[in-house]
Design a protein around this motif. Sequence first.
Motif, PDB file in Angstrom:
ATOM      1  N   THR A 280       0.741  -1.120   0.068  1.00 26.64           N
ATOM      2  CA  THR A 280       0.123   0.437   0.011  1.00 26.64           C
ATOM      3  C   THR A 280       1.149   1.794  -0.008  1.00 26.64           C
ATOM      4  O   THR A 280       0.746   1.811  -0.494  1.00 26.64           O
ATOM      5  N   ILE A 281       2.102   1.294   1.278  1.00 26.96           N
ATOM      6  CA  ILE A 281       2.981   2.614   1.177  1.00 26.96           C
ATOM      7  C   ILE A 281       3.527   2.415  -0.003  1.00 26.96           C
ATOM      8  O   ILE A 281       3.652   3.825  -0.716  1.00 26.96           O
ATOM      9  N   ALA A 282       3.955   1.589  -1.040  1.00 23.34           N
ATOM     10  CA  ALA A 282       4.421   1.914  -2.983  1.00 23.34           C
ATOM     11  C   ALA A 282       3.336   2.144  -3.400  1.00 23.34           C
ATOM     12  O   ALA A 282       3.812   3.156  -4.156  1.00 23.34           O
ATOM     13  N   LEU A 283       2.593   1.564  -3.564  1.00 23.66           N
ATOM     14  CA  LEU A 283       0.972   2.232  -3.742  1.00 23.66           C
ATOM     15  C   LEU A 283       0.596   3.524  -3.816  1.00 23.66           C
ATOM     16  O   LEU A 283       0.798   4.165  -5.101  1.00 23.66           O
ATOM     17  N   GLN A 284       0.635   3.950  -2.873  1.00 24.84           N
ATOM     18  CA  GLN A 284       1.394   5.356  -2.660  1.00 24.84           C
ATOM     19  C   GLN A 284       1.970   6.339  -2.845  1.00 24.84           C
ATOM     20  O   GLN A 284       2.140   7.908  -2.969  1.00 24.84           O
ATOM     21  N   SER A 285       3.310   5.768  -3.197  1.00 22.38           N
ATOM     22  CA  SER A 285       4.213   6.802  -2.956  1.00 22.38           C
ATOM     23  C   SER A 285       4.660   6.483  -5.153  1.00 22.38           C
ATOM     24  O   SER A 285       5.308   8.138  -5.214  1.00 22.38           O
ATOM     25  N   VAL A 286       5.065   5.582  -5.541  1.00 22.37           N
ATOM     26  CA  VAL A 286       5.675   5.686  -7.109  1.00 22.37           C
ATOM     27  C   VAL A 286       3.972   5.146  -8.115  1.00 22.37           C
ATOM     28  O   VAL A 286       2.874   5.518  -7.268  1.00 22.37           O
ATOM     29  N   ASP A 287       4.487   5.437  -8.986  1.00 18.83           N
ATOM     30  CA  ASP A 287       3.469   5.977 -10.050  1.00 18.83           C
ATOM     31  C   ASP A 287       3.415   5.050 -11.358  1.00 18.83           C
ATOM     32  O   ASP A 287       2.629   5.731 -11.933  1.00 18.83           O
ATOM     33  N   ASN A 288       4.430   3.824 -11.758  1.00 19.84           N
ATOM     34  CA  ASN A 288       4.925   3.269 -12.403  1.00 19.84           C
ATOM     35  C   ASN A 288       5.201   2.033 -11.904  1.00 19.84           C
ATOM     36  O   ASN A 288       6.087   1.381 -10.350  1.00 19.84           O
ATOM     37  N   GLU A 289       5.317   1.242 -12.728  1.00 23.30           N
ATOM     38  CA  GLU A 289       5.718   0.016 -12.138  1.00 23.30           C
ATOM     39  C   GLU A 289       7.014  -0.702 -12.321  1.00 23.30           C
ATOM     40  O   GLU A 289       7.341  -1.341 -11.084  1.00 23.30           O
ATOM     41  N   LYS A 290       8.257  -0.363 -12.524  1.00 24.25           N
ATOM     42  CA  LYS A 290       9.056  -0.014 -12.255  1.00 24.25           C
ATOM     43  C   LYS A 290       9.611   0.302 -10.957  1.00 24.25           C
ATOM     44  O   LYS A 290      10.472  -0.093 -10.028  1.00 24.25           O
ATOM     45  N   ASP A 291       9.349   1.927 -10.712  1.00 19.48           N
ATOM     46  CA  ASP A 291       9.524   2.298  -9.183  1.00 19.48           C
ATOM     47  C   ASP A 291       8.668   1.335  -8.394  1.00 19.48           C
ATOM     48  O   ASP A 291       9.713   1.487  -7.200  1.00 19.48           O
ATOM     49  N   PHE A 341      -4.087  -2.977 -10.621  1.00 20.13           N
ATOM     50  CA  PHE A 341      -2.932  -2.451 -11.348  1.00 20.13           C
ATOM     51  C   PHE A 341      -2.618  -1.895 -12.976  1.00 20.13           C
ATOM     52  O   PHE A 341      -2.545  -1.508 -13.614  1.00 20.13           O
ATOM     53  N   ASN A 342      -3.614  -2.816 -13.281  1.00 20.22           N
ATOM     54  CA  ASN A 342      -4.246  -2.682 -14.682  1.00 20.22           C
ATOM     55  C   ASN A 342      -5.185  -1.244 -14.511  1.00 20.22           C
ATOM     56  O   ASN A 342      -4.583  -0.514 -15.940  1.00 20.22           O
ATOM     57  N   ASP A 343      -5.533  -1.942 -13.821  1.00 21.65           N
ATOM     58  CA  ASP A 343      -6.364   0.047 -14.098  1.00 21.65           C
ATOM     59  C   ASP A 343      -4.826   1.237 -13.766  1.00 21.65           C
ATOM     60  O   ASP A 343      -5.042   2.002 -14.939  1.00 21.65           O
ATOM     61  N   TYR A 344      -4.489   0.920 -13.299  1.00 17.39           N
ATOM     62  CA  TYR A 344      -2.798   2.502 -12.529  1.00 17.39           C
ATOM     63  C   TYR A 344      -2.034   2.264 -13.817  1.00 17.39           C
ATOM     64  O   TYR A 344      -2.250   3.466 -13.969  1.00 17.39           O
ATOM     65  N   TRP A 345      -1.550   0.948 -14.139  1.00 20.86           N
ATOM     66  CA  TRP A 345      -0.685   1.361 -14.428  1.00 20.86           C
ATOM     67  C   TRP A 345      -0.585   1.146 -16.749  1.00 20.86           C
ATOM     68  O   TRP A 345       0.302   1.650 -17.243  1.00 20.86           O
ATOM     69  N   ASN A 346      -1.939   0.252 -16.265  1.00 17.56           N
ATOM     70  CA  ASN A 346      -1.965   0.729 -18.230  1.00 17.56           C
ATOM     71  C   ASN A 346      -3.218   1.636 -18.767  1.00 17.56           C
ATOM     72  O   ASN A 346      -3.369   1.962 -20.168  1.00 17.56           O
ATOM     73  N   ASN A 347      -4.173   2.047 -17.888  1.00 14.42           N
ATOM     74  CA  ASN A 347      -5.242   3.003 -17.879  1.00 14.42           C
ATOM     75  C   ASN A 347      -4.821   4.634 -17.071  1.00 14.42           C
ATOM     76  O   ASN A 347      -5.701   5.584 -16.868  1.00 14.42           O
ATOM     77  N   SER A 348      -4.105   4.628 -16.495  1.00 10.81           N
ATOM     78  CA  SER A 348      -3.799   5.675 -15.609  1.00 10.81           C
ATOM     79  C   SER A 348      -5.025   6.103 -14.437  1.00 10.81           C
ATOM     80  O   SER A 348      -4.832   7.311 -14.426  1.00 10.81           O
ATOM     81  N   ILE A 349      -5.586   5.233 -14.137  1.00 13.56           N
ATOM     82  CA  ILE A 349      -6.358   5.064 -13.001  1.00 13.56           C
ATOM     83  C   ILE A 349      -5.781   5.296 -12.176  1.00 13.56           C
ATOM     84  O   ILE A 349      -6.088   3.463 -11.762  1.00 13.56           O
ATOM     85  N   LYS A 350      -5.357   5.691 -11.204  1.00 13.43           N
ATOM     86  CA  LYS A 350      -5.193   5.410  -9.523  1.00 13.43           C
ATOM     87  C   LYS A 350      -6.126   5.573  -8.635  1.00 13.43           C
ATOM     88  O   LYS A 350      -7.444   5.873  -8.440  1.00 13.43           O
TER      89      LYS A 350
END
Length: 434
Positions: A280-291, A341-350
């Motif tokens: 959860t912390i990581a998801l809130q901290s970064v906006d891409n799969e690599k990071d 994760f699909n919505d966030y990384w593929n469709n930019s839906i945070k």
Amino acid sequence: MVAKIGRGSNLYGALAYNQLKVEKENGQVLLTNKIIETPNGHYSVSQLVQSFEPYLIANRNTEKTTLHISLNPDPKDDVSDDEFKLMAQQYMQEMGYAQQPYLVFKHTDIERTHIHIVSVCVDEEGKKISDKFEKRRSMKVCRELERKHGLIPATEKEHQQNDKIFRQVNYQTGNIKSQIASVIRHLPKYYQFQTLGQYNALLSLFNITAEKVEGELHGKPQQGLLYFALNDKGEKASNPFKASLFGKNAGLSMLELHFEKCKKTLKSSGAKETLKAAITIALQSVDNEKDFKKQLIQQGINVVVRRNNTGRIYGITFIDHNSKTIWNGSHLGTALTAKTFNDYWNNSIKPEAKDLNATKSRKHQQNTLEDVSIENPHKLFDFLNKDTNVFSNNDTSILEDMGGLLPIMQGEDYEELDFENQMKKKRKRKRNGK
């Protein structure tokens, strides 16, 4: 006793990782040195950081200022808290860090009770404390501590034997069968996984995959496993090896027993909540799969993402080397499923913060999220030790690469295939009903 030394640039993360253990009652603060005291004896990460700030502000040109050390006695050693304190003090004294602010955390979330020491490697004037011959000096101190406290000696030969247990398979060097055997004979002893898909996620870190085969023998249905070595692209790179070549523990029947045992054990595992908090912390901290992967790998957590041919993420698995447990995102909560994760990384839906926070306890929300910065620390974990006891941050790139090797091009998309099979069964039942 084995000492492992890691360096990084993120003090916040190193403290947050250890504080999570304390909050989950899987750890405790054993000792502090030059740390600002609090009225009630309890700390938050932001309070702890204040003790290190003068050193970080004075820093001249040292990039990796954070020091994260683990001291690991043999599991058979019975070490008291007082002995751990004395060992930590002597180790820091001999390594040149006695005058530094530092905290000693005791970890009890795995069978091998051990301690972590968090400090900084620049002094009050901002100069880097010498790390010349660090490995040699560290090993010397460990031998002294073993003699002084009557610990089981950790010889270099034992270290080398342990290193050979888990190692990536290299299909180009030959002797593939032996390489695969050295991994799969031991994984069920150390790791808890509940499905064949999770098992394959773990195997992918070592360039191995297992494929389920079915057939008939003398009119009776038969099932089994075939093992393959993979190349750097995650493609099969060897002939198949029958599971029977590696002993009964590598076979499907024994693995299925392991799956069931782990399902029961993991229902009451405290590792789940700690892992959810880190994700959860990581998801809130970064906006891409690599990071995202990078941040978690620094905490000893591999992320294996499964995509179909169109690039849609349909599965995600987290391999926690700290607790030696493996979890699908769907096992951790609705906010951490593959769809998120699909919505966030593929469709930019945070994902909504309220949904993510709902996956964590109120205690974590109050004490952890407000204190954790963008990165989290590298975690000193055991299964990929090199020929040295000193962990290098350069090793994280290797782990990152391995974390994406689940073979999705050879038909081993177990979650996708399982969904298709379920739909076929439903259609078949409908036809039979008619």
